[in-house]
Scaffold this motif. Structure first.
Motif, PDB file in Angstrom:
ATOM      1  N   LEU B  87     108.106  52.512  25.505  1.00  0.00           N
ATOM      2  CA  LEU B  87     109.437  51.950  25.262  1.00  0.00           C
ATOM      3  C   LEU B  87     110.382  53.065  24.840  1.00  0.00           C
ATOM      4  N   ARG B  88     109.891  53.952  24.008  1.00  0.00           N
ATOM      5  CA  ARG B  88     110.674  55.104  23.577  1.00  0.00           C
ATOM      6  C   ARG B  88     111.075  55.926  24.810  1.00  0.00           C
ATOM      7  N   ARG B  90     111.423  54.767  27.756  1.00  0.00           N
ATOM      8  CA  ARG B  90     112.380  53.978  28.529  1.00  0.00           C
ATOM      9  C   ARG B  90     113.780  54.073  27.938  1.00  0.00           C
ATOM     10  N   ALA B  91     113.852  54.275  26.620  1.00  0.00           N
ATOM     11  CA  ALA B  91     115.147  54.364  25.942  1.00  0.00           C
ATOM     12  C   ALA B  91     115.780  55.738  26.122  1.00  0.00           C
ATOM     13  N   THR B  92     115.039  56.671  26.736  1.00  0.00           N
ATOM     14  CA  THR B  92     115.493  58.050  26.885  1.00  0.00           C
ATOM     15  C   THR B  92     115.850  58.286  28.351  1.00  0.00           C
ATOM     16  N   PRO B  93     116.935  59.018  28.646  1.00  0.00           N
ATOM     17  CA  PRO B  93     117.270  59.262  30.047  1.00  0.00           C
ATOM     18  C   PRO B  93     116.152  60.024  30.759  1.00  0.00           C
ATOM     19  N   HIS B  94     115.733  59.532  31.919  1.00  0.00           N
ATOM     20  CA  HIS B  94     114.628  60.107  32.700  1.00  0.00           C
ATOM     21  C   HIS B  94     113.324  60.108  31.906  1.00  0.00           C
ATOM     22  N   GLY B  95     113.268  59.290  30.876  1.00  0.00           N
ATOM     23  CA  GLY B  95     112.130  59.349  29.960  1.00  0.00           C
ATOM     24  C   GLY B  95     110.808  58.945  30.581  1.00  0.00           C
TER      25      GLY B  95
END
Lengths: 288, 277
Positions: B87-88, B90-95
């Motif tokens: 999830l972390r 997903r919250a980050t660009p290109h993560g």
């Protein structure tokens, strides 16, 4: 208090339905740049669903949503880079050291905070080289905020940020959030079921109940507008009376006009924001 | 490209974490136990052929450890979905992309480290390995590379489909079953034909065969099915798994990532805490 700012968050008639269950039934609100907005409501009101739709984590059933000029359902990576999301961490990245994790996560963004500077801002300097799993709960939450901030977001989301905090940790956390909103032009949207928290942190409070917005305004405006009825109590001929009224002044004048000095033990209790909110919560729980 | 670089950096950080401090013991445990086992039956003979089992088993074991990369990927994906790492990301660009690149780098790094831990002492324990020739290292390289891609892409796809670390734990049972019929610890020719047929569908047998072909003298091919190293078939089967994994994994991973949300992670946590409490 930033009435003139540009609108960065625009939610219009947002609806969410799971099967036959309507979680959001037409939610409408806006936030302006630099504003701290609290989405207040009892558990199950639809706060988390709303914020997750705005974050682009969930697809809405209907309505229009605009976050920083884009629809979150189709927001690309450049859009995402302008958001900060404070997640409730649990045990992810346990082996990483604080500074190492912030420096790494910063590398995804075009203009990140310097890791050490950010660590100082959230008060973790002493723990910068500790493993994340060795942090206390409160320290971990500060790291969560730092992670949310690392990309210098224009809009920061905090979902129930202080759930499970002791009062000390809660106060520290509030200070950090207040500091952030004062220093930068960061718009903050936070959800909470704690009225005191909303009053303390937010420029504006939106009350969500049963999937609908039931009130929207500053804390003072809310107390005024949605206010309910004041409570008037008095004794007449040895008997105690209690009545509720929208206009206590008029009620009391009428009372004296009718009974004169026979009225004794008069007490007027104006409705507080807390009363109104608690009434809302009770209502919601009654339905559940 | 930048995402790829960040992902590699992420993988290298996690690799270092996996091999430092108390983690090191966990990492060394299985390769070392395997070496001990090989040491004790290295001199046993296979069916009066004069061929000693040690030489046959060590390369097979190397192949097995490559295949175990699949299990590692499945475990990481399910555990880190539950604990909120994904999830972390997903919250980050290109993560998510960087996360996956990082995971594959880290898992490949672990597998290569296991291979080194096994092969370096193993070369002294076991006689007759062919380590001096360029061709054996060339074969080793392509078998390992293709094996890593095949097993990890399939692992990523399975990890995305499996719902929890418990389910992933159950998935290791069929993997163990496949390993046990794949001729790792004893030549596959000792098994009934129908089991040989099943084993040849999966990558483990071919990884073992590929490793034996790289490290053993050509004469040893006589112990194998069809008395041949069957490089073409090895390339074909491993390649087919790799293609299948590379086609399916992005689709199911995208679907998995789309479904992650704070509410879901909160639900995972709730469930996990109930289990503990």
């Amino acid at each position: 208090m930033n009435d003139g700012g540009e609108i960065v968050l625009d939610v219009d008639d947002l609806r969410m339905r799971y099967g036959t269950h309507d979680v959001l039934r037409g939610v409408t609100f806006q936030a302006r740049r630099g504003e701290v907005l609290a989405l207040l409501g009892p558990n199950g009101a639809g706060k988390t669903t709303t914020i997750e739709i705005l974050e682009g984590f969930r697809t809405r059933s209907a309505g229009r949503v605009d976050v920083l000029g884009d629809d979150p359902a189709h927001g690309g990576e450049a859009w995402r880079a302008r958001l900060g999301i404070v997640l409730q961490s649990w045990r992810d990245h346990g082996k990483w050291r604080v500074r190492e994790l912030l420096a790494h996560l910063g590398s995804y963004y075009p203009d990140p905070w310097d890791a050490s500077e950010l660590i100082a801002t959230v008060g973790l300097t002493e723990h910068a080289d500790r493993q994340v799993r060795r942090l206390s709960g409160g320290q971990r939450r500060r790291l969560d905020v730092a992670i949310g901030m690392v990309g210098r977001p224009e809009l920061l989301f905090l979902d129930e940020p202080t759930t499970g905090f002791d009062p000390e940790a809660r106060r520290e956390f509030h200070d950090i959030v207040l500091g952030l909103s004062r220093t930068g032009g960061t718009t903050v949207l936070l959800t909470t079921h704690d009225l005191a928290e909303a009053e303390k942190l937010a420029d504006r409070i939106v009350v969500l109940d049963g999937g609908r917005i039931v009130a929207d305004g500053t804390a003072a405006e809310l107390a005024d507008r949605i206010a309910g009825e004041d409570e008037v109590a008095w004794t007449l001929d040895g008997r105690r009376h209690v009545a509720s009224t929208r206009d206590a002044t008029r009620f009391v004048r009428a009372l004296f006009a009718e009974h004169g000095d026979a009225v004794a033990g008069l007490a007027v209790r104006p409705s507080s924001l807390e009363d109104t909110y608690l009434a809302l919560v009770r209502q919601a729980e009654g339905r559940a | 490209m930048r995402t790829f670089r960040i992902g590699v950096a992420r993988g290298l950080i996690e690799l270092r974490q996996a091999f430092s401090g108390s983690e090191l013991v966990n990492q060394l445990l299985w390769p070392v136990l395997t070496l001990v086992a090989i040491f004790f039956y290295r001199n046993r003979e296979f069916r009066h052929t004069g061929i000693r089992l040690g030489g046959l088993v060590l390369p097979g074991v190397l192949g097995m450890f490559v295949a175990l990369g699949m299990v590692l990927v499945i475990q990481y994906l399910t555990v880190e979905r539950e604990d909120g790492t994904l999830l972390r990301a997903r919250a980050t660009p290109h993560g998510i992309r960087a996360y996956l690149v990082g995971k594959l780098v880290m898992t490949s790094g672990c597998v290569l480290a296991y291979l080194a831990i096994l092969l370096v002492p193993g070369a002294f324990l076991v006689d007759g390995l062919r380590l001096g020739s360029v061709s054996s290292w060339f074969t080793l390289a392509w078998v390992v590379a293709l094996g890593l891609v095949a097993t990890q892409s399939v692992g990523a796809a399975l990890g995305a489909l499996v719902s929890s670390p418990r389910a992933a734990g159950l998935l290791t049972l069929p993997v163990m079953a496949v390993i046990s019929i794949s001729g790792v610890f004893y030549p596959i020719t000792a098994l009934p034909g129908w089991l040989q047929g099943i084993a040849q569908v999966f990558p483990v047998y071919w990884l073992g065969l590929g490793m034996r072909s790289a490290l053993l003298p050509d004469g040893m091919a006589s112990v194998e099915l069809h008395h041949s190293w069957r490089h073409l078939e090895t390339f074909g089967v491993l390649g087919a798994w790799a293609v299948a994994g590379l086609l399916i994994a992005p689709v199911v991973l995208r679907r998995m990532a789309r479904r992650e949300s704070g509410a879901r992670v909160a639900a995972y946590r709730e469930k996990a805490l109930q289990r503990i409490g």
